[in-house]
Write an enzyme that holds these catalytic residues in place. Structure first.
Site, PDB file in Angstrom:
ATOM      1  N   LEU A   1      37.503  27.795  50.974  1.00 11.72           N
ATOM      2  CA  LEU A   1      37.689  28.655  52.144  1.00 11.72           C
ATOM      3  C   LEU A   1      39.145  28.672  52.612  1.00 11.72           C
ATOM      4  N   THR A   2      40.006  29.207  51.772  1.00 10.11           N
ATOM      5  CA  THR A   2      41.384  29.476  52.197  1.00 10.11           C
ATOM      6  C   THR A   2      41.321  30.644  53.171  1.00 10.11           C
ATOM      7  N   ALA A  19      38.169  31.415  41.524  1.00  9.99           N
ATOM      8  CA  ALA A  19      39.005  30.813  42.571  1.00  9.99           C
ATOM      9  C   ALA A  19      40.474  30.992  42.235  1.00  9.99           C
ATOM     10  N   THR A  79      43.408  38.821  34.927  1.00 11.44           N
ATOM     11  CA  THR A  79      43.842  40.105  35.473  1.00 11.44           C
ATOM     12  C   THR A  79      44.696  40.879  34.475  1.00 11.44           C
ATOM     13  N   ASP A  80      44.692  42.208  34.618  1.00  8.07           N
ATOM     14  CA  ASP A  80      45.567  43.022  33.757  1.00  8.07           C
ATOM     15  C   ASP A  80      47.045  42.787  34.072  1.00  8.07           C
ATOM     16  N   GLU A  81      47.328  42.152  35.226  1.00  8.40           N
ATOM     17  CA  GLU A  81      48.737  41.932  35.599  1.00  8.40           C
ATOM     18  C   GLU A  81      49.452  40.997  34.631  1.00  8.40           C
ATOM     19  N   TYR A 124      52.553  35.450  41.026  1.00  7.80           N
ATOM     20  CA  TYR A 124      51.083  35.520  40.895  1.00  7.80           C
ATOM     21  C   TYR A 124      50.689  35.783  39.443  1.00  7.80           C
ATOM     22  N   SER A 174      51.335  32.970  37.132  1.00 11.76           N
ATOM     23  CA  SER A 174      50.385  31.852  37.257  1.00 11.76           C
ATOM     24  C   SER A 174      49.068  32.189  36.552  1.00 11.76           C
ATOM     25  N   LYS A 175      48.640  33.445  36.651  1.00  7.44           N
ATOM     26  CA  LYS A 175      47.392  33.829  35.964  1.00  7.44           C
ATOM     27  C   LYS A 175      47.604  33.827  34.444  1.00  7.44           C
ATOM     28  N   ASN A 218      40.351  46.099  41.531  1.00  6.34           N
ATOM     29  CA  ASN A 218      39.003  46.312  42.061  1.00  6.34           C
ATOM     30  C   ASN A 218      39.083  46.870  43.487  1.00  6.34           C
ATOM     31  N   LYS A 237      45.041  43.795  51.185  1.00  6.37           N
ATOM     32  CA  LYS A 237      45.203  44.581  49.967  1.00  6.37           C
ATOM     33  C   LYS A 237      45.214  46.087  50.282  1.00  6.37           C
ATOM     34  N   LEU A 238      45.786  46.886  49.355  1.00  8.39           N
ATOM     35  CA  LEU A 238      46.081  48.294  49.660  1.00  8.39           C
ATOM     36  C   LEU A 238      44.911  49.071  50.298  1.00  8.39           C
TER      37      LEU A 238
HETATM   38  P1  NAD Z   1      40.318  36.637  46.908  1.00 10.91           P
HETATM   39  O1  NAD Z   1      41.685  36.194  47.331  1.00 10.91           O
HETATM   40  O2  NAD Z   1      39.604  37.665  47.714  1.00 10.91           O
HETATM   41  O3  NAD Z   1      39.355  35.360  46.831  1.00 10.91           O
HETATM   42  C1  NAD Z   1      39.757  34.153  46.291  1.00 10.91           C
HETATM   43  C2  NAD Z   1      38.728  33.101  46.690  1.00 10.91           C
HETATM   44  O4  NAD Z   1      39.101  31.862  46.062  1.00 10.91           O
HETATM   45  C3  NAD Z   1      38.669  32.822  48.202  1.00 10.91           C
HETATM   46  O5  NAD Z   1      37.335  32.731  48.623  1.00 10.91           O
HETATM   47  C4  NAD Z   1      39.377  31.484  48.342  1.00 10.91           C
HETATM   48  O6  NAD Z   1      38.908  30.724  49.461  1.00 10.91           O
HETATM   49  C5  NAD Z   1      39.037  30.820  47.030  1.00 10.91           C
HETATM   50  N1  NAD Z   1      40.012  29.788  46.656  1.00 10.91           N
HETATM   51  C6  NAD Z   1      41.358  29.900  46.627  1.00 10.91           C
HETATM   52  N2  NAD Z   1      41.919  28.741  46.248  1.00 10.91           N
HETATM   53  C7  NAD Z   1      40.897  27.879  46.005  1.00 10.91           C
HETATM   54  C8  NAD Z   1      40.845  26.535  45.568  1.00 10.91           C
HETATM   55  N3  NAD Z   1      41.959  25.831  45.319  1.00 10.91           N
HETATM   56  N4  NAD Z   1      39.633  25.943  45.441  1.00 10.91           N
HETATM   57  C9  NAD Z   1      38.482  26.635  45.713  1.00 10.91           C
HETATM   58  N5  NAD Z   1      38.494  27.918  46.138  1.00 10.91           N
HETATM   59  C10 NAD Z   1      39.685  28.533  46.272  1.00 10.91           C
HETATM   60  O7  NAD Z   1      40.481  37.079  45.401  1.00 10.91           O
HETATM   61  P2  NAD Z   1      39.743  38.241  44.596  1.00 10.91           P
HETATM   62  O8  NAD Z   1      40.479  39.513  44.780  1.00 10.91           O
HETATM   63  O9  NAD Z   1      38.304  38.176  44.865  1.00 10.91           O
HETATM   64  O10 NAD Z   1      40.040  37.747  43.094  1.00 10.91           O
HETATM   65  C11 NAD Z   1      39.154  36.839  42.455  1.00 10.91           C
HETATM   66  C12 NAD Z   1      39.662  36.580  41.050  1.00 10.91           C
HETATM   67  O11 NAD Z   1      39.728  37.786  40.317  1.00 10.91           O
HETATM   68  C13 NAD Z   1      41.068  35.977  41.005  1.00 10.91           C
HETATM   69  O12 NAD Z   1      41.103  35.029  39.986  1.00 10.91           O
HETATM   70  C14 NAD Z   1      41.955  37.171  40.669  1.00 10.91           C
HETATM   71  O13 NAD Z   1      43.102  36.753  39.968  1.00 10.91           O
HETATM   72  C15 NAD Z   1      41.037  37.986  39.791  1.00 10.91           C
HETATM   73  N6  NAD Z   1      41.251  39.438  39.780  1.00 10.91           N
HETATM   74  C16 NAD Z   1      41.315  40.143  40.953  1.00 10.91           C
HETATM   75  C17 NAD Z   1      41.428  41.542  40.909  1.00 10.91           C
HETATM   76  C18 NAD Z   1      41.461  42.376  42.174  1.00 10.91           C
HETATM   77  O14 NAD Z   1      41.653  43.592  42.096  1.00 10.91           O
HETATM   78  N7  NAD Z   1      41.260  41.806  43.357  1.00 10.91           N
HETATM   79  C19 NAD Z   1      41.501  42.199  39.679  1.00 10.91           C
HETATM   80  C20 NAD Z   1      41.454  41.430  38.502  1.00 10.91           C
HETATM   81  C21 NAD Z   1      41.313  40.066  38.574  1.00 10.91           C
HETATM   82  O1  DAU Z   2      45.543  44.624  38.725  1.00  7.67           O
HETATM   83  C1  DAU Z   2      44.754  43.575  39.192  1.00  7.67           C
HETATM   84  C2  DAU Z   2      45.379  42.995  40.428  1.00  7.67           C
HETATM   85  O2  DAU Z   2      45.193  43.938  41.474  1.00  7.67           O
HETATM   86  C3  DAU Z   2      44.787  41.641  40.810  1.00  7.67           C
HETATM   87  O3  DAU Z   2      45.095  40.711  39.809  1.00  7.67           O
HETATM   88  C4  DAU Z   2      45.334  41.157  42.157  1.00  7.67           C
HETATM   89  O4  DAU Z   2      44.692  39.964  42.551  1.00  7.67           O
HETATM   90  C5  DAU Z   2      45.073  42.236  43.190  1.00  7.67           C
HETATM   91  O5  DAU Z   2      45.608  41.848  44.435  1.00  7.67           O
HETATM   92  C6  DAU Z   2      45.679  43.560  42.744  1.00  7.67           C
HETATM   93  O6  DAU Z   2      47.118  43.476  42.716  1.00  7.67           O
HETATM   94  P1  DAU Z   2      48.054  44.681  43.251  1.00  7.67           P
HETATM   95  O7  DAU Z   2      49.368  44.120  43.602  1.00  7.67           O
HETATM   96  O8  DAU Z   2      47.993  45.848  42.354  1.00  7.67           O
HETATM   97  O9  DAU Z   2      47.196  45.068  44.586  1.00  7.67           O
HETATM   98  P2  DAU Z   2      47.632  45.405  46.097  1.00  7.67           P
HETATM   99  O10 DAU Z   2      46.409  45.893  46.793  1.00  7.67           O
HETATM  100  O11 DAU Z   2      48.399  44.303  46.715  1.00  7.67           O
HETATM  101  O12 DAU Z   2      48.621  46.634  45.881  1.00  7.67           O
HETATM  102  C7  DAU Z   2      48.217  47.807  45.195  1.00  7.67           C
HETATM  103  C8  DAU Z   2      49.413  48.741  45.138  1.00  7.67           C
HETATM  104  O13 DAU Z   2      49.696  49.213  46.471  1.00  7.67           O
HETATM  105  C9  DAU Z   2      50.702  48.080  44.668  1.00  7.67           C
HETATM  106  O14 DAU Z   2      51.446  49.017  43.910  1.00  7.67           O
HETATM  107  C10 DAU Z   2      51.456  47.759  45.951  1.00  7.67           C
HETATM  108  C11 DAU Z   2      51.035  48.875  46.885  1.00  7.67           C
HETATM  109  N1  DAU Z   2      50.965  48.546  48.328  1.00  7.67           N
HETATM  110  C12 DAU Z   2      50.231  47.450  48.702  1.00  7.67           C
HETATM  111  C13 DAU Z   2      50.112  47.096  50.027  1.00  7.67           C
HETATM  112  C14 DAU Z   2      49.331  45.884  50.450  1.00  7.67           C
HETATM  113  C15 DAU Z   2      51.560  49.361  49.263  1.00  7.67           C
HETATM  114  O15 DAU Z   2      52.205  50.364  48.914  1.00  7.67           O
HETATM  115  N2  DAU Z   2      51.444  49.023  50.588  1.00  7.67           N
HETATM  116  C16 DAU Z   2      50.744  47.922  51.013  1.00  7.67           C
HETATM  117  O16 DAU Z   2      50.697  47.669  52.236  1.00  7.67           O
END
Ligand code: NAD
Ligand code: DAU
Length: 341
Positions: free
Chosen positions: A37-38, A84, A127-129, A155, A158-159, A185, A194-195
């Site tokens: 629960l960060t 996580a 992630t695709d990143e 980020y 690290s992934k 997602n 997030k955006l």
């Molecule tokens: P998020 O930030 O919404 O959730 C992360 C969760 O991990 C939180 O509940 C947090 O409390 C928990 N956490 C963080 N550090 C921890 C630790 N040390 N021990 C236990 N729990 C911990 O993230 P998300 O967007 O749901 O992403 C989940 C996974 O999917 C990540 O690995 C991310 O890299 C990957 N991913 C995300 C996206 C995206 O678009 N959001 C896309 C591709 C992959």
């Molecule tokens: O591609 C997968 C990744 O997608 C995941 O691995 C990451 O965990 C997830 O956070 C996401 O990364 P992005 O950096 O693409 O997502 P974010 O929502 O932060 O930003 C999406 C795009 O929008 C990016 O080009 C930055 C831009 N942006 C974002 C924010 C928060 C803005 O222009 N304004 C904003 O305020």
């Protein structure tokens, strides 16, 4: 057959959607969520799951090897799915260290415990990143599983490091792992930093909509449930050591996304504010999902037009969920990142 699945990071955005997906799809499975629960994890997100006798929540840090070992020994999971992570690029630019601790060391620690206890399956949610970015003027290019790792932000580095460790454990120790690399997602329970949720919430509150740089950066958006389906297919397939790209062939520029949200909420485009660009900002992500389609029969089922409609409606109907978040510690983050809260 009944199975026990440990879901780390299950109180966050995708992890919680996965918990709900699994409880419904596999009503005989036991799902154990491990989350420390960060700021991004929220127990209220799991409110409904907590009523289900097949669900259990453990507040634990994945880096806490001893406690993780003790839980895993007791639970004896068939599968561990590691969501996580510290997941926000902007935060990694301001403070990279925690990204190494959780995303790299935390993954390694989990794998060590799984090896020690002979847990039969580990899935790393990546992630695709990790592939870096693609140029905007080459729409013919896509990330495949063979694209080289080329991370841009702390980020994504690290992934990528975690992915390399998973693959090294696979080769060196015959560790039973798979990896999925998904594109962006969107959907319910997406944290407001997030955006898409940020723009929905700010537009609803008639606040400026901060678009980084020229707004032309492209992301490949996938409805979160389709990501959950992909992971479910991967963990129920016997092939080990595989990497799967998961994406929706749904590329959109940030500006187009923001304009669409503004229109759907009947707000003015005058709210759109161009702000300083993100450092090292990736230009374009685009996934080639051919492998997962051909090997596992996965395809993105939710069209963006339907997914964004559902997502906006979810934020309209769940104000309490996000109002609680944006009125807490998030205000400090927002102020540092975007100025006035
Ligand atoms: P998020 O930030 O919404 O959730 C992360 C969760 O991990 C939180 O509940 C947090 O409390 C928990 N956490 C963080 N550090 C921890 C630790 N040390 N021990 C236990 N729990 C911990 O993230 P998300 O967007 O749901 O992403 C989940 C996974 O999917 C990540 O690995 C991310 O890299 C990957 N991913 C995300 C996206 C995206 O678009 N959001 C896309 C591709 C992959
Ligand atoms: O591609 C997968 C990744 O997608 C995941 O691995 C990451 O965990 C997830 O956070 C996401 O990364 P992005 O950096 O693409 O997502 P974010 O929502 O932060 O930003 C999406 C795009 O929008 C990016 O080009 C930055 C831009 N942006 C974002 C924010 C928060 C803005 O222009 N304004 C904003 O305020």
């Amino acid at each position: 057959m009944q199975k026990t699945v440990i879901v780390t990071g299950g109180a966050g955005f995708i992890g919680s959607n996965f918990v709900y997906y699994m409880l419904e799809k596999h009503p005989d499975y036991k799902i154990v969520c491990v989350d420390c629960l960060t700021y991004a994890g929220n127990l209220s997100t799991l409110k409904e799951a907590l009523k289900n006798p097949n669900f259990r929540f453990e507040k634990l840090n994945i880096c806490d090897r001893e406690k993780i070992k003790s839980l895993f020994s007791e639970v004896k999971p068939d599968i561990v799915v590691n969501f996580a992570a510290e997941s926000h690029v902007d935060r990694s630019i301001k403070n990279p260290e925690i990204f190494i601790d959780t995303n790299v060391k935390g993954t390694q620690s989990l794998m060590d415990v799984c090896r020690e206890l002979n847990i039969p399956r580990f899935h790393q949610v990546s992630t695709d990143e990790v592939y870096g970015d693609l140029p905007l003027d080459r729409p013919d290019l896509f990330f495949t599983e063979e694209t080289s790792i080329h991370a841009s932000s702390p980020y994504s580095a690290s992934k990528a490091s975690a992915d390399l460790l998973v693959l090294a454990y696979r080769r060196t120790f015959d560790f039973p792992a798979t990896i999925s690399r998904c594109s962006n997602n969107y959907g319910p329970y997406h944290f407001p930093e997030k955006l898409i949720p940020l723009m929905i919430i700010n537009a609803l509150n008639d606040k400026p909509l901060p678009v980084y740089g020229d707004g032309k950066n492209v992301r490949d958006w996938l409805y979160v449930e389709d990501h959950c389906k992909a992971i479910d297919l991967i963990i129920h397939d016997d092939r080990l050591g595989e990497v799967y790209n998961v994406g929706g062939h749904n590329e959109m520029s940030n500006l187009d996304i923001v304009k669409l949200i503004v229109k759907k909420l009947d707000k003015s485009e005058d709210l759109i504010t161009f702000v300083e660009d993100r450092k090292g900002h990736d230009r374009r992500y685009a996934i080639d999902p051919t492998k997962i389609k051909e090997k596992l029969g996965w395809f993105p089922e939710t069209k963006f037009a339907d997914g964004i409609e559902k997502t906006i409606n979810w934020y309209l109907n769940n104000k309490q969920w996000w109002e609680e978040i944006i009125s807490g510690e998030y205000r400090n983050y927002y102020k540092k990142m975007h100025g006035e809260a």
